[in-house]
Design an enzyme around this catalytic site. Structure first.
Site, PDB file in Angstrom:
ATOM      1  N   ILE A   1       0.872  -1.175   0.000  1.00 30.97           N
ATOM      2  CA  ILE A   1       0.000   0.000   0.000  1.00 30.97           C
ATOM      3  C   ILE A   1       0.910   1.227   0.000  1.00 30.97           C
ATOM      4  O   ILE A   1       1.624   1.497   0.968  1.00 30.97           O
ATOM      5  CB  ILE A   1      -0.940  -0.029   1.225  1.00 30.97           C
ATOM      6  CG1 ILE A   1      -1.811  -1.296   1.205  1.00 30.97           C
ATOM      7  CG2 ILE A   1      -1.815   1.230   1.262  1.00 30.97           C
ATOM      8  CD1 ILE A   1      -2.671  -1.492  -0.039  1.00 30.97           C
TER       9      ILE A   1
ATOM     10  N   GLU B   1     -10.641   0.061  -7.158  1.00 29.29           N
ATOM     11  CA  GLU B   1     -11.784  -0.693  -7.674  1.00 29.29           C
ATOM     12  C   GLU B   1     -12.076  -1.913  -6.814  1.00 29.29           C
ATOM     13  O   GLU B   1     -13.236  -2.309  -6.655  1.00 29.29           O
ATOM     14  CB  GLU B   1     -11.521  -1.089  -9.127  1.00 29.29           C
ATOM     15  CG  GLU B   1     -11.364   0.145  -9.998  1.00 29.29           C
ATOM     16  CD  GLU B   1     -11.335  -0.141 -11.482  1.00 29.29           C
ATOM     17  OE1 GLU B   1     -11.726   0.751 -12.248  1.00 29.29           O
ATOM     18  OE2 GLU B   1     -10.901  -1.229 -11.894  1.00 29.29           O
TER      19      GLU B   1
HETATM   20 MO1  MOS Z   1     -12.006   2.606 -14.573  1.00 29.53          MO
HETATM   21  S1  MOS Z   1     -13.920   1.976 -14.663  1.00 29.53           S
HETATM   22  O1  MOS Z   1     -11.232   1.679 -15.743  1.00 29.53           O
HETATM   23  O2  MOS Z   1     -11.883   4.256 -14.688  1.00 29.53           O
END
Ligand code: MOS
Length: 748
Positions: free
Chosen positions: A621, A697
């Site tokens: 991180i 994500e």
């Molecule tokens: Mo992302 S959905 O590849 O900005």
């Protein structure tokens, strides 16, 4: 620098600056209003006129005629551009729908005209006076109806093959003593970033500058070149600050084209921002999915057969939502099948939105896992641990994961959350009017890497300057890049200047697919390795044993300041990180576990999230503070997906009808309780010299299912159709609870 063997110990491992929870270096500029966003470039384009985009009133058909006469006479109007006077336009390869309609219309609110006026209000008012005659044709807007016409999409880089199969799924599923076979749906969702798409455009002869809000600068230059049919060298894109993107700004959208066309016609700079209501239908969205999942398991809890099929739709030429990708990698099981089917729909373009694929895929898969665990009478955490794998399950033992500690995430999460206090029988825990339940889900998102270049210089004062076209979309790119350069050159953070988001800088990975943080810092690492060599050489040191620390360069007992070593003229180096085959040899992904506690009002079905915990294993991180903020945002977005977000289609017009922030709801602060975010201490030496991955994500993947599973545990109603609105709960709520709540007057 080519990265094709696992990283050795390197300067980053010193962790003097990298890995520290450093504040955002551009934070003060943003919070004091000094960071200029695309629509407020008064500094460079003080005389900009205002452009307003008029979108198509039909979703499919042809423009038969456009009458501009009234609009042209409206106060303040300078010019109006439509396809009839725009000059020849190309279609960028990357665009599914053209950025300007005419004569064909491909989707609702596709740009038909840009009105340029002295003020925004004048431009908007005049746009209402444009009379467009359409020949409307019927379109397909309903995925459920179009499902039977869906076809197998062509293989591509991100999807791989549409269909995969291992072993004998059908036989193993039929023979399994415990089975789940359910269908789940996720709705169309729209990006709700704070800053809508916006561009200020200015021409200098045949040279175009676009100050715009964009995630991928080099893609933008390419696409503008293909659209305006002008050479790339004549296009300058500047995007230093971006108020959120989520994938909606991976490609330039109509605001950039409208501003460029408007500025060319008006002969002065023009700025165009999409109104919030236009973002929904004019740009891109996350497409709805229908997902059938089959899990067959033995009584011992081991998965014998797992199947996942997903149907989604897009405009002709578009692609599927990659909702089964994680199922190819996440759990063990000898017999497997996955499949994509793609229907043609005439809705606005479906495309990337935070964790495209896994976000909706995990919404379905992780409910199915909960259902399987329940049938097996095995704790859902334990069920996932039982079916963990250290190898890509579609490749047998041939392809190990580079680093995978899903089990650690699950165990740490269960412990921290107090999972052992959960009653596995639904609808047993009552606190006043609330039925209380706990749910969990795994988190999974792939780890993509992209070539990324940077230029790093050091001047005669010892100031290190990094330049790369990388973007910071609220993610912390400025800061982690500064940390990387500071670590590599042995200087404090306040001696580092970071310049981003400009197409005149070396081409970076850009911000997408959560690859930006790892790839872009690795590119800066590569450039710094080169610069260190130049500095060592200039100072007469042996590059092999030179140490950069505390603003000094030392070797063999001799030491000079970095400023002295660089000399008056300074030194500069440019390099790129290029990734070899390590992502093929090793399956690379990021992992986590989400836990949620919810309350369901026993009478009204209102759902409140009460607590959330997430534990993540995603390599090093780089900045725990920035990463935590990313994950908190992602978990919040996951709650939106669970409980609120749905772009509702008007089946008559092919329009997302709830196209504003009042009707398309996302969580506000009061909807979000305390969120705990924990990162496991790990490094992945196959991912990059930074040994990092991405979390932006990962944090959304699995959240909605954890909430859905908690709702089931709370009240015993299993909803397989997102979002979980209370109308879907009411009929199933335990009657005794409803009556009791009514009797006590709690719900009145
Ligand atoms: Mo992302 S959905 O590849 O900005």
């Amino acid at each position: 620098m080519r990265f094709d063997t696992p990283a050795q110990t390197n300067e980053i491992d010193r962790l003097k600056v990298v890995g520290k929870p450093v504040d955002r270096i551009e934070g003060k500029l943003k919070t004091t209003g000094k960071a200029p966003y695309a629509y407020e470039r008064h500094d460079v384009a003080p005389n900009a006129a205002y452009g307003y985009m008029l979108g198509s009133a039909v979703a499919k058909g042809r423009i038969e005629g456009i009458d501009l006469s009234q609009a042209r006479r409206a106060p303040g109007v300078l010019t109006i551009v439509t396809y009839e006077n725009a000059g020849k336009l190309g279609k960028a390869e990357a665009n599914t729908a053209r950025l300007m309609a005419g004569p064909e219309v491909q989707h609702f609110d596709q740009a038909v005209a840009v009105v340029v006026a002295e003020t925004f209000e004048q431009a908007r008012a005049a746009s209402k006076l444009i009379r467009v005659r359409y020949a409307k044709t019927n379109g397909a807007y309903d995925l459920a109806a179009a499902r039977r016409t869906a076809v197998m999409p062509e293989a591509n880089e991100y999807m791989g093959q549409a269909d995969t199969a291992v072993g004998d799924f059908a036989a193993a599923f039929a023979a399994a003593p415990v089975k789940v076979d359910e269908t789940y749906t996720t709705p169309d969702q729209c990006h709700a970033m704070m800053e809508p798409h916006a561009t200020t455009a200015a021409w200098d002869g045949d040279k175009l500058t676009l100050w715009t809000s964009n995630q991928m600068i080099a893609w933008g230059v390419r696409d503008v070149s293909e659209t305006l049919l002008i050479p790339k060298e004549n296009i300058h894109i500047v995007s230093p600050y971006v108020g959120g993107g989520f994938g909606a700004k991976l490609w330039v959208r109509s605001d950039a084209l409208m501003a460029a066309l408007g500025a060319r016609a008006a002969g002065r700079p023009v700025k165009v921002a999409l109104a919030r209501g236009q973002v929904f239908n004019n740009t891109t969205h996350r497409p709805a999915t229908i997902q059938r999942i089959r899990i067959g398991a033995g009584r011992d809890g081991r998965i014998a057969a797992i199947g996942h099929e997903s149907w989604s739709g897009d405009l002709a030429g578009g692609g599927p939502e990659l909702a089964v990708n994680q199922t190819r990698l996440l759990y063990a099981g000898p017999n497997r099948m996955t499949a994509y089917r793609l229907a043609t729909l005439d809705l606005p373009e479906g495309n990337a939105m935070r964790a495209p694929g896994e976000a909706p895929g995990m919404m379905a898969l992780e409910i199915a896992m909960d259902e399987a665990a329940e049938k097996l009478k095995i704790d859902p955490v334990q069920f996932r641990i039982l079916n963990d794998t250290q190898f890509d399950p579609e490749a047998g033992s041939k392809r190990p994961f580079s680093h995978r500690n899903l089990v650690g995430c699950l165990q740490t999460g269960a412990e921290r959350f107090g999972w052992s206090r959960r009653n596995p029988t639904p609808a047993q825990v009552r606190e006043g009017r609330w039925l209380v339940g706990m749910g969990m889900a795994s988190a999974f998102r792939g780890n993509l890497t992209e070539t990324s270049a940077a230029r790093v210089g050091v001047d005669g004062k010892g100031v290190v300057t990094v330049a790369t076209d990388m973007t910071d979309i609220g993610t912390g790119s400025y800061t982690v890049i500064a940390q990387t350069a500071a670590e590599m050159m042995g200087v404090p953070m306040d001696k580092v200047v970071v310049l981003l988001g400009d197409s005149s800088f070396p081409v970076s990975a850009g911000s997408g697919g959560q690859w930006g943080g790892n790839s872009a810092t690795a590119g800066v690492y590569a450039a710094c390795v080169k610069l260190r060599g130049l500095v060592a050489q200039k100072a007469g040191f042996n590059a092999a044993d030179v140490v950069f620390d505390g603003g000094k360069v030392s070797s063999g007992g001799r030491s000079v300041t970095l400023a002295e070593a660089a000399g008056e003229a300074g030194l500069s180096a440019e390099d790129a990180i290029e990734f070899g085959d390590l992502a093929k040899t090793y399956a690379q992904a990021t992992f986590g576990a989400h836990f949620a506690e919810v309350g369901v009002d026993a009478a009204t079905g209102e759902i409140r999230v009460r607590r959330m915990s997430g534990v993540f294993g995603a390599g090093r991180i780089l900045n725990p503070k920035a990463a935590r903020s990313q994950v908190i945002g992602a978990m919040t977005m996951g709650v939106g997906a669970a409980l609120m977000e749905e772009a509702v289609i008007d089946q008559r017009s092919g329009c997302f009808i709830n196209h504003d922030m009042a009707e398309y709801q996302v969580p506000v602060h009061a909807d979000i309780p305390h969120q705990e975010v924990i990162f496991l201490d790990e490094v992945d030496d196959k991912s990059s010299p930074m040994k990092a991955k991405g979390v932006g994500e990962l944090g959304i993947c699995g959240v909605a299912a954890a909430v859905a599973n908690a709702v089931y545990n709370a009240c015993g109603v299993r909803i397989r159709e997102y979002p979980l609105t209370l109308d879907k709960l009411l009929a199933g709520l335990p009657a005794t609870h409803r009556q009791a709540a009514k009797a006590s007057g709690a719900a009145e």
